[in-house]
Design a protein around this motif. Structure first.
Motif, PDB file in Angstrom:
ATOM      1  N   GLU A  89      -2.336 136.065  58.327  1.00 63.95           N
ATOM      2  CA  GLU A  89      -1.597 137.332  58.370  1.00 63.95           C
ATOM      3  C   GLU A  89      -0.577 137.406  57.236  1.00 63.95           C
ATOM      4  O   GLU A  89      -0.060 138.480  56.916  1.00 63.95           O
ATOM      5  N   LEU A 141      -2.172 117.244  64.692  1.00 61.39           N
ATOM      6  CA  LEU A 141      -2.836 118.535  64.467  1.00 61.39           C
ATOM      7  C   LEU A 141      -3.924 118.292  63.423  1.00 61.39           C
ATOM      8  O   LEU A 141      -3.627 117.841  62.319  1.00 61.39           O
ATOM      9  N   TRP A 147      -7.650 118.315  56.916  1.00 64.37           N
ATOM     10  CA  TRP A 147      -6.308 117.742  56.722  1.00 64.37           C
ATOM     11  C   TRP A 147      -5.633 117.669  58.096  1.00 64.37           C
ATOM     12  O   TRP A 147      -6.051 118.350  59.036  1.00 64.37           O
ATOM     13  N   GLN A 225       6.579 130.976  59.882  1.00 61.65           N
ATOM     14  CA  GLN A 225       5.276 130.598  59.323  1.00 61.65           C
ATOM     15  C   GLN A 225       4.490 129.668  60.246  1.00 61.65           C
ATOM     16  O   GLN A 225       3.284 129.487  60.068  1.00 61.65           O
ATOM     17  N   ARG A 231       3.498 130.022  70.189  1.00 63.92           N
ATOM     18  CA  ARG A 231       2.135 129.707  69.737  1.00 63.92           C
ATOM     19  C   ARG A 231       1.503 128.697  70.679  1.00 63.92           C
ATOM     20  O   ARG A 231       2.190 127.955  71.380  1.00 63.92           O
ATOM     21  N   SER A 242      -5.202 126.967  67.796  1.00 63.05           N
ATOM     22  CA  SER A 242      -3.768 127.044  68.103  1.00 63.05           C
ATOM     23  C   SER A 242      -3.205 128.357  67.560  1.00 63.05           C
ATOM     24  O   SER A 242      -2.514 128.396  66.530  1.00 63.05           O
TER      25      SER A 242
HETATM   26  N1  MTE Z   1      -2.982 131.908  64.148  1.00 64.45           N
HETATM   27  C1  MTE Z   1      -2.989 133.096  63.546  1.00 64.45           C
HETATM   28  N2  MTE Z   1      -2.551 134.172  64.225  1.00 64.45           N
HETATM   29  N3  MTE Z   1      -3.443 133.281  62.273  1.00 64.45           N
HETATM   30  C2  MTE Z   1      -3.943 132.225  61.556  1.00 64.45           C
HETATM   31  O1  MTE Z   1      -4.358 132.415  60.403  1.00 64.45           O
HETATM   32  N4  MTE Z   1      -4.469 129.834  61.525  1.00 64.45           N
HETATM   33  C3  MTE Z   1      -4.930 128.742  62.380  1.00 64.45           C
HETATM   34  C4  MTE Z   1      -3.901 128.394  63.460  1.00 64.45           C
HETATM   35  N5  MTE Z   1      -3.387 129.593  64.083  1.00 64.45           N
HETATM   36  C5  MTE Z   1      -3.959 130.941  62.162  1.00 64.45           C
HETATM   37  C6  MTE Z   1      -3.437 130.822  63.483  1.00 64.45           C
HETATM   38  C7  MTE Z   1      -5.279 127.550  61.629  1.00 64.45           C
HETATM   39  S1  MTE Z   1      -6.710 127.631  60.706  1.00 64.45           S
HETATM   40  C8  MTE Z   1      -4.557 126.407  61.695  1.00 64.45           C
HETATM   41  S2  MTE Z   1      -5.102 124.961  60.977  1.00 64.45           S
HETATM   42  C9  MTE Z   1      -3.247 126.365  62.345  1.00 64.45           C
HETATM   43  O2  MTE Z   1      -2.855 127.647  62.866  1.00 64.45           O
HETATM   44  C10 MTE Z   1      -2.220 125.926  61.322  1.00 64.45           C
HETATM   45  O3  MTE Z   1      -0.956 125.778  61.898  1.00 64.45           O
HETATM   46  P1  MTE Z   1       0.259 125.389  60.942  1.00 64.45           P
HETATM   47  O4  MTE Z   1       0.269 126.324  59.780  1.00 64.45           O
HETATM   48  O5  MTE Z   1       1.481 125.539  61.790  1.00 64.45           O
HETATM   49  O6  MTE Z   1       0.027 123.963  60.515  1.00 64.45           O
END
Ligand code: MTE
Length: 322
Positions: A89, A141, A147, A225, A231, A242
Motif C-alpha cells: 500500500e 518472521l 529473508w 510501516q 496487524r 500477517s
Molecule cells: N499487509 C498488507 N496490508 N499489505 C502488504 O503488502 N505484506 C505482507 C505482510 N502483510 C503486506 C501485508 C508481507 S509479503 C510480509 S513479508 C509482511 O507483511 C512483512 O511485514 P514487515 O514489513 O513488518 O516485516
C-alpha cells in the motif's frame, strides 16, 4: 512476489516487484566465494539505503509482560525491522513504507467484527488495546521471498478476541481486511494487487495460542510501516499471511479469498505454511537470509514451530495445500 498485470493503469517493471527472484537470478550466474562476496556487498549497500526510520510512539500507559511463548534468538535491530518492509500500500520497494507510511492516520481507528458471531460489534482501537492483557512475543518472521527476521512483538492472542465475539457453529474461517484509503495509502492508486489487501485463516489456526494480534514491537506502538495500529502475526506461515492495518474481521463458513492467492494462485496458496521442501515456482525455499547475516541458514518446517502446530495439518497433503 509479483503483481497482477491488468490492462488499466500503469504497469510496474518486474524488477520493482520481485527483488528476491532477481537476487536469485543474479546469484545463478555467479559461483563460489564470489557469490557470497558480491551478494553480501549488495545486501549491505541496499540496507544502508533503507536506514531512514519513522520513530514509534510509546505504548502510552499500557503495560505488558513477557509472554511464555517465544524465541531467545538474537533480535533483528529496530532500524531493520522499520526500514526493510513489505507493505505494498506504500510502494513495492523495501524502503518505501519506512519513508512514506507517515501518511497513514491511525487514530481514530475501528475494527469491524461481523459475520457468524453472536456479538457483532465495531471496536475502537483504544478500547481493543485495553480488553486483553498485552504480552511480548519474540517470533521468527519468514517471508516467502526467503529473508527472515526475529521480532519482539507486543500484542494479545487472537483467540482472546475470537472467544469474546462468540462464534457460531457456522464460523469455520476468519477473513481479515486492511484499510482501503488511497488518499492515505498511495500504493493503492496502482493496480499492483486487488485492493484492499485481504487474508484468511482457518478457525483452528486463528485459535492457536501462537497466533497474535500485534499492537506494538520493541515495547512501542507499531510503527506505521509495520502495520499500525493492528496487524496479524502467524509465525509458522509465510509473512504475507500477517496482514497489516486491519479494519475488519469477518467470521465465515467458506474459505475466504486472499490477496496473493488471487494475484498468483500457482505461486501462493491459502495455507502458506513455511515449508523448506516445497519450492516457490521461481526460487528455492530450502534456505533463508536472516537480515543482518551473510550466510543463508536452513529454513525449518513451519518456521521452527512444528512441535506446536504440525498437528493442525495431520493427514493433509502439504504439497497440494501449499
Ligand atoms: N499487509 C498488507 N496490508 N499489505 C502488504 O503488502 N505484506 C505482507 C505482510 N502483510 C503486506 C501485508 C508481507 S509479503 C510480509 S513479508 C509482511 O507483511 C512483512 O511485514 P514487515 O514489513 O513488518 O516485516
Amino acid at each position: 512476489m509479483r503483481h497482477r498485470r491488468t490492462s488499466i493503469g500503469p504497469t510496474i517493471p518486474s524488477r520493482e516487484i520481485s527483488p528476491e527472484p532477481s537476487y536469485v537470478a543474479r546469484r545463478q550466474v555467479m559461483t563460489g566465494a564470489a557469490v557470497f562476496a558480491a551478494a553480501g556487498a549488495v545486501e549491505l549497500g541496499a540496507r544502508r539505503a533503507f536506514s531512514a526510520t519513522v520513530p514509534a510512539p510509546d505504548l502510552a500507559a499500557l503495560t505488558y509482560r513477557k509472554g511464555p511463548l517465544g524465541t531467545d534468538e538474537a533480535q533483528t535491530p529496530l532500524k531493520d525491522v522499520t526500514s526493510y518492509n513489505n507493505f505494498y500500500e506504500f510502494g513495492t520497494d523495501k524502503g518505501d513504507p519506512g519513508q512514506t507510511a507517515h501518511t497513514l492516520k491511525v487514530r481514530p481507528w475501528t475494527v469491524t467484527c461481523e459475520g457468524e458471531i453472536g456479538k457483532p460489534q465495531v471496536l475502537d482501537i483504544d478500547t481493543l488495546l485495553k480488553l486483553f492483557p498485552l504480552e511480548e512475543r519474540v517470533y521468527r518472521l519468514r517471508c516467502v521471498e526467503a529473508w527472515s527476521m526475529v521480532i519482539p512483538w507486543v500484542g494479545f492472542p487472537l483467540a482472546s478476541l475470537i472467544k469474546k465475539l462468540e462464534p457460531t457453529s457456522k464460523a469455520k474461517f476468519l477473513a481479515f481486511t486492511t484499510l482501503h484509503a488511497p488518499d492515505q495509502m498511495p500504493g493503492q492508486r496502482r493496480p499492483v494487487l486487488d485492493w484492499p489487501y485481504v487474508e484468511g485463516l482457518r478457525m483452528d489456526e486463528g485459535l492457536h495460542p501462537l497466533t497474535l494480534l500485534a499492537v506494538g514491537l520493541y515495547g512501542k506502538s507499531l510503527p506505521n510501516q509495520c502495520g499500525a495500529p493492528l496487524r496479524l502475526v502467524v509465525p509458522w506461515k509465510y509473512g504475507y499471511k500477517s496482514i497489516k492495518s486491519i479494519v475488519k474481521l469477518r467470521f465465515v463458513e467458506k474459505q475466504p479469498p486472499t490477496s496473493w492467492n488471487l494475484s498468483a494462485p500457482n505461486e501462493y496458496g491459502f495455507y502458506s505454511n513455511v515449508n523448506p521442501d516445497v519450492d516457490h515456482p521461481r526460487w528455492s525455499q530450502a534456505r533463508e537470509r536472516r537480515i543482518g547475516e551473510f550466510i543463508r541458514r536452513k529454513t525449518l518446517p513451519f518456521n521452527g514451530y512444528a512441535d506446536q502446530v504440525a498437528s493442525l495439518y495431520a493427514g493433509m497433503d502439504l504439497r497440494a495445500n501449499y
